[in-house]
Design an enzyme around this catalytic site. Sequence first.
Site, PDB file in Angstrom:
ATOM      1  N   GLN A 144      -2.513   1.278  -3.575  1.00 43.85           N
ATOM      2  CA  GLN A 144      -3.057   2.175  -4.593  1.00 43.85           C
ATOM      3  C   GLN A 144      -2.661   3.619  -4.350  1.00 43.85           C
ATOM      4  OE1 GLN A 144      -7.182   1.257  -3.121  1.00 43.85           O
ATOM      5  NE2 GLN A 144      -7.554   3.429  -3.608  1.00 43.85           N
ATOM      6  N   CYS A 150      -8.913   1.446  -6.529  1.00 40.46           N
ATOM      7  CA  CYS A 150      -9.127   0.184  -5.806  1.00 40.46           C
ATOM      8  C   CYS A 150      -9.703  -0.902  -6.705  1.00 40.46           C
ATOM      9  CB  CYS A 150     -10.049   0.420  -4.617  1.00 40.46           C
ATOM     10  SG  CYS A 150     -11.654   1.128  -5.061  1.00 40.46           S
ATOM     11  N   HIS A 290     -15.772   0.895  -2.391  1.00 42.45           N
ATOM     12  CA  HIS A 290     -14.400   0.392  -2.391  1.00 42.45           C
ATOM     13  C   HIS A 290     -14.366  -1.036  -2.923  1.00 42.45           C
ATOM     14  CE1 HIS A 290     -10.236   0.501  -1.296  1.00 42.45           C
ATOM     15  NE2 HIS A 290     -10.335  -0.389  -0.330  1.00 42.45           N
ATOM     16  N   ASN A 310      -6.846  -5.879   1.069  1.00 43.79           N
ATOM     17  CA  ASN A 310      -7.055  -4.489   0.698  1.00 43.79           C
ATOM     18  C   ASN A 310      -5.878  -4.007  -0.157  1.00 43.79           C
ATOM     19  OD1 ASN A 310      -8.209  -1.949   0.578  1.00 43.79           O
ATOM     20  ND2 ASN A 310      -8.340  -1.677   2.787  1.00 43.79           N
TER      21      ASN A 310
END
Length: 345
Positions: A144, A150, A290, A310
Amino acid sequence: MMFKTFLLLLPVALAARPFSADGSEDSSLKAKFDSWASEHSKQYMDSNALGASEEYSIRFGIFSDNMKFIERLVSMGANQTWTMSSTGPFMDLTNEEFKTGFLGFKKTENSNELKQAGFKYANTQAADSVDWRTKGAVTDVKNQAQCGSCWSFSTTGSIEGANFLATGKLVSLSEQQLVSCDTKADQGCQGGLMDNAFQYVITNGGITTESNYPYKSGGGNSGTCDTSKASDHAVTISGFEDVPQNDESALRQAISGQPVSVAVDATTWQFYGGGVFNGVFGYCGTSLDHGVLAVGYDQTASTPFYVVKNSWGGSWGEKGYIRLPTDKGKEGMCGIANTASYPTK
């Protein structure tokens, strides 16, 4: 008490530290910084009066403080089951800069209105372990960059998984479409919510591919919606469901069935380098900030864990992934069980 010590030790933003005329800066540390900067393709411009880049001086100062910070925490035993890394992508950032630039989960006023009835995995017998990466349901780790998007990466990840399970095809989907076009409920680089994004995809009639609408918002600009690209409905979903809140058994039931979007508190993840992350001095907050993707878990491991994808690139963590221990308090480690959902197709 130990976590309070951690808070006191957190590095803060520094003033510029230009090099001294006699070159007395630690040459070994400077060499480490230069090597790190090269590895992560960092370029610091705008020379100051001494010939060095002012931005370079600032970032070298922060890097130095972060190195000392990590060494101090490791010496105190802050990371019992995981590695605290000094080679990750955020070594030149203060913790405040890290939080401001690389998180972005944000609940909105209409969050409760989005909740849909039903939990199709309620009667599912959760497997002892599952890893959707090995089954072909997970795309490569994405990045990102410095944009609070996110939530869009978590959304595309779970839709990519649902589409794979329905069609047998793994199609990488466009985060940029969500960042630029899902503007009624979400806020692009300023944050968003996965359920909002699911609803956008349903209302829009689908979402396009990564190749058709590639990600361009890494510098922090959400961009203007390209409606022609957004009208290319490469993948559709029929709905979405929320996992029962603060129920890790239910979360594992859902992950047994498909990759699941989850929200976490990632404030303490800046220097994670590998292992099962049990927090700093055993603590990870539950103030969700997040959005990530739970792609598996292993209850048979000596320290049972979730596998979480992630969106900070492959140089962070375990090639872009983090493992979180299961069954840690009401909301789960870092709040992973608090706000989880998945698309249906």
